[in-house]
Design an enzyme around this catalytic site. Structure first.
Site, PDB file in Angstrom:
ATOM      1  N   VAL A 247     -30.377   8.129  20.917  1.00  0.00           N
ATOM      2  CA  VAL A 247     -31.735   7.871  20.444  1.00  0.00           C
ATOM      3  C   VAL A 247     -31.607   7.326  19.030  1.00  0.00           C
ATOM      4  O   VAL A 247     -30.603   7.604  18.347  1.00  0.00           O
ATOM      5  CB  VAL A 247     -32.562   9.188  20.473  1.00  0.00           C
ATOM      6  CG1 VAL A 247     -31.928  10.278  19.630  1.00  0.00           C
ATOM      7  CG2 VAL A 247     -34.005   8.960  20.057  1.00  0.00           C
TER       8      VAL A 247
ATOM      9  N   VAL B 114     -29.570  21.911  10.098  1.00  0.00           N
ATOM     10  CA  VAL B 114     -28.928  22.601   8.981  1.00  0.00           C
ATOM     11  C   VAL B 114     -28.382  21.563   8.003  1.00  0.00           C
ATOM     12  O   VAL B 114     -27.624  20.676   8.384  1.00  0.00           O
ATOM     13  CB  VAL B 114     -27.803  23.520   9.472  1.00  0.00           C
ATOM     14  CG1 VAL B 114     -27.064  24.141   8.292  1.00  0.00           C
ATOM     15  CG2 VAL B 114     -28.371  24.612  10.376  1.00  0.00           C
TER      16      VAL B 114
ATOM     17  N   HIS C 237     -19.854  19.839  16.473  1.00  0.00           N
ATOM     18  CA  HIS C 237     -19.422  19.057  15.323  1.00  0.00           C
ATOM     19  C   HIS C 237     -18.163  18.246  15.649  1.00  0.00           C
ATOM     20  O   HIS C 237     -17.141  18.378  14.973  1.00  0.00           O
ATOM     21  CB  HIS C 237     -19.163  19.981  14.128  1.00  0.00           C
ATOM     22  CG  HIS C 237     -20.353  20.778  13.726  1.00  0.00           C
ATOM     23  ND1 HIS C 237     -20.268  22.070  13.261  1.00  0.00           N
ATOM     24  CD2 HIS C 237     -21.677  20.471  13.726  1.00  0.00           C
ATOM     25  CE1 HIS C 237     -21.487  22.529  12.988  1.00  0.00           C
ATOM     26  NE2 HIS C 237     -22.356  21.570  13.265  1.00  0.00           N
TER      27      HIS C 237
ATOM     28  N   HIS D 173     -21.816  22.787   8.656  1.00  0.00           N
ATOM     29  CA  HIS D 173     -22.412  21.912   9.650  1.00  0.00           C
ATOM     30  C   HIS D 173     -22.264  20.493   9.100  1.00  0.00           C
ATOM     31  O   HIS D 173     -22.384  20.267   7.889  1.00  0.00           O
ATOM     32  CB  HIS D 173     -23.861  22.294   9.871  1.00  0.00           C
ATOM     33  CG  HIS D 173     -24.016  23.702  10.387  1.00  0.00           C
ATOM     34  ND1 HIS D 173     -24.521  23.999  11.619  1.00  0.00           N
ATOM     35  CD2 HIS D 173     -23.686  24.896   9.824  1.00  0.00           C
ATOM     36  CE1 HIS D 173     -24.511  25.305  11.821  1.00  0.00           C
ATOM     37  NE2 HIS D 173     -23.994  25.875  10.726  1.00  0.00           N
TER      38      HIS D 173
END
Length: 602
Positions: A111, A122, A546, A589
């Site tokens: 997207v 975060v 991640h 993060h």
């Protein structure tokens, strides 16, 4: 996507079916100064910054569409419910014996805005140690001090509202924050009450709480800002930050809903140079091409950037031959060094009501929360969870840290990386292991993340020893690809995580948490042996979402794919700017770090 609403709220406000909107340009140019491949947080950041110069033409090609501002994307507490929808690539890690033979999903944003439309927003930074190790691996200009200004440049920070600031004592250092960037960061105006118990538990265990982790002191427990609009408390993704603020520029174009199928090159006088980019909306559609005047910038993420390089003839000749692709650049390290944070959850029950669980199960409570959010931009739905987490060095949470370190320094860790790792990759990995081992007993390197969500606790491994790989399985980007996470393949990772699970029981045994009437549901208090905990870990481990490292920044002879300016070795006019360039994951993060990387190279 650590935890997401799937029932009560969505039963009241189901996922919308609004028609997709695209940003294809009928008047697209035949060539651009820069063609950016991927419209996620790194791609849109780079494109926006480059197009600030009105003389520079920039095109972004994004495989996904522009979202229609559906509630399940914009409302913070619904974070994660986009997983499995049309906005998700719906990729899966390969079956891996390290996780009991399971194939683990890896959600990735398809997207405009990329995974900043799917994640839990975060907005944190790692510690100074996390980035200094990049420089120690030979990447000049990539230390904490070199990145610090780019973290600030990206951010538009708003302090917590007075009630939250005063109740939870949320402090910050103005000199460490950015106030004029494109990405809003702030704290939700609602915290779940048990977060106060978790904070007190962290204090009981003697774990420090830094004044502001953004200074590079990201060790201990601290409050997370999130990428939230400080007025509406809606998600503030890369689309709002970097697309919406550039879309009216005449030199900034975006083609959505099209996949890049190849990067085109030509060879002249022994020099290989990028000349264009080929793309198409679907497998059977006609290919289109656009010329590149200066650079193509690959920003498709740690899974798709190596795939695009490989189908373009940049990679390991043996692998390229197996998928019927002619070698353009012999660069065997492409797709190697893949790593991800691995997570395991331990669910507990508490006697506290209302709680986050009520949003999942109590239709009346969920409806009231939605009404409050829509009318006031307040209440439980403003909170994407993970208000406060802890990043802990190994000695801070484990009683056997010295034993783990002794094993690490005597282990041949190369036994646990992919069998077909090229010589360069093995050499570079050995240098990484030296740094990981040096930091293993350090007090300034976060090894474990500890997460609390109203009784559901989790731990995430921050500096894994295991390494996987990403491989195209054919010459077509429309085919799937092999993504080997290598989760828990190295027994060191298992030992570190099992110790983390034991630490969660220490948290549960603090007076602050016992006051909640907490009961361990899984694996259960009777499960105590290392073997039992290891079996539970392998059966339940999942991704912390991640993925990184597969186009590593570093010396070519050490398995580097890009140099310090993120230029792909062996070809002119091609850079990679996304999480795939990270040689080692930070204890954080990764969203804010990726933004900073993109800011730095533009």
């Amino acid at each position: 996507m650590l935890f997401s609403l799937t029932s009560a709220v969505l039963a009241i406000y189901p996922i919308g079916t609004a028609a997709l909107r695209t940003s294809n340009f009928e008047n697209a140019l035949s060539s651009y100064d820069y063609v950016v491949i991927g419209g996620g947080n790194s791609g849109l950041t780079v494109a926006n910054r480059l197009s600030e110069d009105s003389r520079t033409t920039v095109l972004v090609i994004e495989a996904g569409e522009i979202d229609d501002n559906e509630d399940f994307i914009t409302i913070p507490a619904l974070a994660g419910t986009t997983v499995g929808t049309k906005y998700d690539w719906n990729r899966t890690y390969a079956h891996n014996e390290g996780v009991a033979g399971r194939a683990i999903p890896i959600p990735l944003g398809k997207v405009v805005g990329g995974s900043t439309k799917l994640n839990q927003m975060v907005y944190d930074r790692g510690s100074q140690s996390d980035y200094d190790r990049w420089a120690e691996l030979g990447n000049q200009g990539w230390s904490w001090s070199s990145l610090f200004d780019y973290f600030k440049k990206n951010e538009r920070f708003t302090p917590a509202i007075d009630e939250i600031r005063d109740e939870y004592n949320i402090t910050y250092t103005p000199e460490a924050r950015g106030f004029s960037g494109y990405v809003h960061s702030t704290f939700a105006p609602f915290f779940w009450p048990t977060i106060a118990n978790f904070v007190q538990a962290i204090r009981e265990l003697g774990i420090p709480i830094p004044f502001d982790h953004a200074t590079g002191d990201a060790i201990g427990g601290y409050y997370f800002p999130h990428a939230l609009d400080p007025v509406t408390f809606r998600r503030h993704s890369a689309k709002e930050a970097f697309y919406d603020t550039a879309k009216d520029r005449s030199n900034f174009h975006v083609i959505a809903g099209h996949q890049v199928t190849r990067v085109l090159t030509e060879t002249s006088g022994g020099t290989i140079k990028v000349t264009g980019v080929e793309f198409a909306p679907s497998r059977n559609a006609a290919r289109q091409t656009v010329g590149v005047n200066r650079e193509a910038i690959l920003a498709a993420g740690a899974v798709h950037s190596p795939q695009i390089l490989q189908v373009s003839g940049i990679g390991d000749p043996a692998h390229l031959s197996s998928i019927a692709v002619n070698t353009v650049v012999n660069l065997p390290a492409v797709g190697h060094n893949f790593q991800d944070h691995v997570l395991v959850r331990l669910p507990y029950s508490t006697n506290v009501r209302p709680s986050y669980v009520d949003l999942l199960t109590n239709v009346t409570f969920a409806a009231e929360a939605m009404e409050q959010y829509l009318k006031e931009s307040r209440g439980p739905l403003t909170n994407p969870i993970a208000e406060f987490c802890a990043f802990l060095p190994l000695p801070m949470y484990s009683n056997i840290s010295s034993e783990i370190h002794a094993t690490a320094v005597t282990q041949d860790s190369t036994r646990f990386i992919p069998w077909d790792s090229p010589r360069e990759v093995i050499q570079g990995y050995r240098k990484q292991v030296e740094i990981l081992n040096e930091r293993l007993l350090s007090n300034n390197s976060g090894i474990l993340e500890v997460i609390w969500v109203d009784g559901l606790m989790a731990v995430g491994l921050q500096h894994p020893y295991s390494r996987g790989s990403v491989k195209a399985v054919s010459s077509s980007v429309f085919d799937s690809l092999q993504i080997d996470s290598a989760f828990l393949r190295n027994p060191l990772d298992v030992s570190i995580m099992v110790e983390g699970m034991r630490f969660l029981r220490k948290v549960a045994d603090t007076s602050a948490i016992r006051d909640l009437g907490i009961v361990e549901l899984e694996p259960g208090a009777e499960v105590t042996s290392t073997n039992q905990l290891e079996r539970f870990l392998r059966s339940r481990a999942e991704s912390l979402l991640h993925p990184s490292g597969s186009c590593k920044m570093g010396a070519r002879e050490d398995g580097g794919v890009v140099d310090e300016r993120l230029r792909v070795y062996g070809v002119q006019g091609l850079r990679v700017v996304d999480a795939s360039i990270m040689p080692l994951l930070p204890a954080a993060h990764t969203m804010a770090t990726v933004y900073a990387v993109a800011e730095k190279v533009t």
